[in-house]
Write a protein that holds these residues in place. Structure first.
Motif, mmCIF file in Angstrom:
data_model
loop_
_atom_site.group_PDB
_atom_site.id
_atom_site.type_symbol
_atom_site.label_atom_id
_atom_site.label_comp_id
_atom_site.label_asym_id
_atom_site.label_seq_id
_atom_site.Cartn_x
_atom_site.Cartn_y
_atom_site.Cartn_z
ATOM 1 N N ALA A 57 0.821 -1.212 0.000
ATOM 2 C CA ALA A 57 0.000 0.000 0.000
ATOM 3 C C ALA A 57 0.850 1.254 0.000
ATOM 4 C CB ALA A 57 -0.918 -0.009 1.215
ATOM 5 N N VAL A 58 2.029 1.183 0.596
ATOM 6 C CA VAL A 58 2.948 2.318 0.613
ATOM 7 C C VAL A 58 4.331 1.815 0.216
ATOM 8 C CG1 VAL A 58 1.671 3.575 2.390
ATOM 9 C CG2 VAL A 58 3.470 1.979 3.069
ATOM 10 N N GLY A 59 5.211 2.752 -0.083
ATOM 11 C CA GLY A 59 6.580 2.375 -0.414
ATOM 12 C C GLY A 59 6.916 2.453 -1.876
ATOM 13 N N GLY A 60 5.916 2.680 -2.740
ATOM 14 C CA GLY A 60 6.193 2.817 -4.156
ATOM 15 C C GLY A 60 6.312 1.497 -4.893
ATOM 16 N N ARG A 61 6.690 1.611 -6.172
ATOM 17 C CA ARG A 61 6.722 0.433 -7.042
ATOM 18 C C ARG A 61 7.942 -0.449 -6.845
ATOM 19 N NH1 ARG A 61 7.672 2.514 -11.558
ATOM 20 N NH2 ARG A 61 7.198 4.722 -11.299
ATOM 21 N N HIS A 62 8.996 0.085 -6.254
ATOM 22 C CA HIS A 62 10.197 -0.707 -5.981
ATOM 23 C C HIS A 62 10.690 -0.398 -4.568
ATOM 24 C CE1 HIS A 62 10.262 -0.812 -10.467
ATOM 25 N NE2 HIS A 62 10.567 -2.064 -10.213
ATOM 26 N N PRO A 63 9.945 -0.865 -3.571
ATOM 27 C CA PRO A 63 10.309 -0.542 -2.191
ATOM 28 C C PRO A 63 11.569 -1.283 -1.749
ATOM 29 C CG PRO A 63 8.506 -2.116 -2.227
ATOM 30 C CD PRO A 63 8.733 -1.702 -3.651
ATOM 31 N N LEU A 64 12.093 -0.854 -0.619
ATOM 32 C CA LEU A 64 13.221 -1.565 -0.029
ATOM 33 C C LEU A 64 12.813 -2.987 0.345
ATOM 34 C CD1 LEU A 64 14.749 1.127 2.350
ATOM 35 C CD2 LEU A 64 15.916 0.003 0.450
ATOM 36 N N PRO A 65 13.733 -3.940 0.224
ATOM 37 C CA PRO A 65 13.414 -5.302 0.646
ATOM 38 C C PRO A 65 13.434 -5.407 2.164
ATOM 39 C CG PRO A 65 15.705 -5.181 -0.019
ATOM 40 C CD PRO A 65 15.101 -3.825 -0.322
ATOM 41 N N ASP A 66 12.710 -6.369 2.686
ATOM 42 C CA ASP A 66 12.833 -6.702 4.095
ATOM 43 C C ASP A 66 14.262 -7.185 4.355
ATOM 44 O OD1 ASP A 66 11.569 -7.616 6.795
ATOM 45 O OD2 ASP A 66 12.653 -9.370 6.037
ATOM 46 N N PRO A 67 14.938 -6.668 5.370
ATOM 47 C CA PRO A 67 16.334 -7.055 5.590
ATOM 48 C C PRO A 67 16.551 -8.558 5.738
ATOM 49 C CG PRO A 67 15.828 -5.093 6.860
ATOM 50 C CD PRO A 67 14.532 -5.578 6.281
ATOM 51 N N GLU A 68 15.655 -9.239 6.431
ATOM 52 C CA GLU A 68 15.824 -10.687 6.598
ATOM 53 C C GLU A 68 15.645 -11.411 5.270
ATOM 54 O OE1 GLU A 68 13.482 -12.338 9.709
ATOM 55 O OE2 GLU A 68 14.405 -11.106 11.278
ATOM 56 N N ALA A 69 14.691 -10.946 4.450
ATOM 57 C CA ALA A 69 14.497 -11.567 3.142
ATOM 58 C C ALA A 69 15.709 -11.329 2.250
ATOM 59 C CB ALA A 69 13.227 -11.021 2.482
ATOM 60 N N LEU A 70 16.248 -10.108 2.282
ATOM 61 C CA LEU A 70 17.435 -9.812 1.484
ATOM 62 C C LEU A 70 18.614 -10.640 1.958
ATOM 63 C CD1 LEU A 70 18.828 -8.069 -0.689
ATOM 64 C CD2 LEU A 70 19.313 -6.397 1.115
ATOM 65 N N GLN A 71 18.773 -10.785 3.251
ATOM 66 C CA GLN A 71 19.868 -11.593 3.777
ATOM 67 C C GLN A 71 19.768 -13.035 3.288
ATOM 68 O OE1 GLN A 71 21.527 -11.136 7.895
ATOM 69 N NE2 GLN A 71 20.479 -13.087 8.228
ATOM 70 N N ALA A 72 18.552 -13.585 3.287
ATOM 71 C CA ALA A 72 18.374 -14.956 2.805
ATOM 72 C C ALA A 72 18.742 -15.066 1.325
ATOM 73 C CB ALA A 72 16.928 -15.401 3.035
ATOM 74 N N VAL A 73 18.354 -14.079 0.521
ATOM 75 C CA VAL A 73 18.673 -14.081 -0.904
ATOM 76 C C VAL A 73 20.182 -14.036 -1.116
ATOM 77 C CG1 VAL A 73 18.614 -12.618 -2.965
ATOM 78 C CG2 VAL A 73 16.502 -13.136 -1.752
ATOM 79 N N LEU A 74 20.843 -13.143 -0.401
ATOM 80 C CA LEU A 74 22.280 -12.958 -0.600
ATOM 81 C C LEU A 74 23.071 -14.160 -0.077
ATOM 82 C CD1 LEU A 74 22.598 -9.160 0.245
ATOM 83 C CD2 LEU A 74 22.399 -10.248 -1.996
ATOM 84 N N ARG A 75 22.622 -14.753 1.016
ATOM 85 C CA ARG A 75 23.291 -15.963 1.493
ATOM 86 C C ARG A 75 23.112 -17.104 0.501
ATOM 87 N NH1 ARG A 75 22.376 -16.354 8.111
ATOM 88 N NH2 ARG A 75 23.704 -14.545 8.629
ATOM 89 N N ALA A 76 21.901 -17.215 -0.064
ATOM 90 C CA ALA A 76 21.668 -18.263 -1.067
ATOM 91 C C ALA A 76 22.537 -18.045 -2.296
ATOM 92 C CB ALA A 76 20.191 -18.282 -1.457
ATOM 93 N N ALA A 77 22.867 -16.783 -2.582
ATOM 94 C CA ALA A 77 23.762 -16.470 -3.705
ATOM 95 C C ALA A 77 25.225 -16.722 -3.363
ATOM 96 C CB ALA A 77 23.564 -15.026 -4.132
#
Length: 264
Positions: A57-77
């Motif tokens: 609802a807020v944050g625009g079309r490309h909001p910041l990622p949730d830090p925990e979700a981003l951490q999981a993505v980067l660790r998987a990478a």
């Protein structure tokens, strides 16, 4: 350290983790293009899904990622604390710049962008590969807040006290044309510096464009082009400026005051 690196320098920077974030606004995923050929050892991140957060609802079309979700993505990478990172896209540096910004915001210190993207790499006669690397799970810890971020209130306050820079086209800034968002215009008090005029191969010109602005902060439609302008200013030797990540798509969704026409 300067955040831009050319193809020959990138080829010699063997210790960096390479990340492919090729992307087109509103287009399909480019994962198939990654599979057809990417920089040797590069991992794939889907820009909309992995680098940005889900649209709400807020944050625009490309909001910041949730830090925990981003951490999981980067660790998987396969990213670990202390790793250096090379990010690239097709060459317009839009998704690469926003990924650079997001990783720096997340506390990754050594992140650089390949000037000219994969086009510059192949143009230099450097090889591609099709096999995806098998990297072990990383241990990277995301530490959000390592770069300055504005929300709508912060953007309004910045425009009142400093230079809030709208990097969209002049037509969009003036409110004459709006191809993406439902509301046309700009944040009251903002000035306009079209990002297409920031030539990242001519940093002297970038410095000259922003020299009159003592304390610029940037916004665009959804925080992607603004990150590119932040990259340009950083590469030109200025401190990395604040970015209103929600940008115009967030501002309009909140029903905030809209200005139209030329700069006042």
């Amino acid at each position: 350290m300067r955040p831009l690196i050319d193809a020959d320098q990138a080829a010699a920077w063997s210790e960096a983790v390479r990340i492919d974030v090729r992307w087109t606004l509103g287009g399909p995923s480019k994962e198939a293009e990654y599979a057809a050929g990417h920089l040797p050892g590069a991992v794939w991140l889907d820009f909309d899904r992995d680098v940005c957060g889900p649209v709400g609802a807020v944050g625009g079309r490309h909001p910041l990622p949730d830090p925990e979700a981003l951490q999981a993505v980067l660790r998987a990478a396969g990213l670990n604390d202390g790793d250096a990172v090379l990010v690239y896209d097709d060459g317009d540096l839009m998704s690469a710049a926003r990924t650079w910004w997001t990783l720096r915001w997340a506390g990754v210190e050594d992140v650089r962008v390949l000037t000219g993207g994969i086009t510059a790499w192949t143009g230099a006669g450097l090889p591609l590969e099709t096999q995806a690397p098998q990297r072990p799970e990383g241990d990277l810890t995301v530490r959000p807040g390592s770069l300055p971020v504005l929300d709508a209130d912060g953007a309004a306050a910045w425009a009142a006290e400093h230079d809030l820079v709208d990097v969209r086209s002049p037509e969009r800034y003036r409110g004459e044309f709006e191809p993406v968002d439902p509301v046309a215009g700009h944040i009251p008090g903002a000035v306009n510096r079209f990002l297409a005029e920031d030539d990242l191969t001519d940093l002297d010109r970038v410095r000259a464009r922003y020299e009159p602005l003592e304390a610029p902060a940037f916004y665009c439609g959804s925080g992607v082009g603004a990150a590119r302008s932040a990259l340009a200013l950083t590469a030109a030797g200025r401190p990395t400026p604040p970015v209103y990540i929600g940008s115009w798509s967030d501002w309009g969704s909140l029903g905030r005051e809209v200005a139209r026409g030329e700069e006042s």
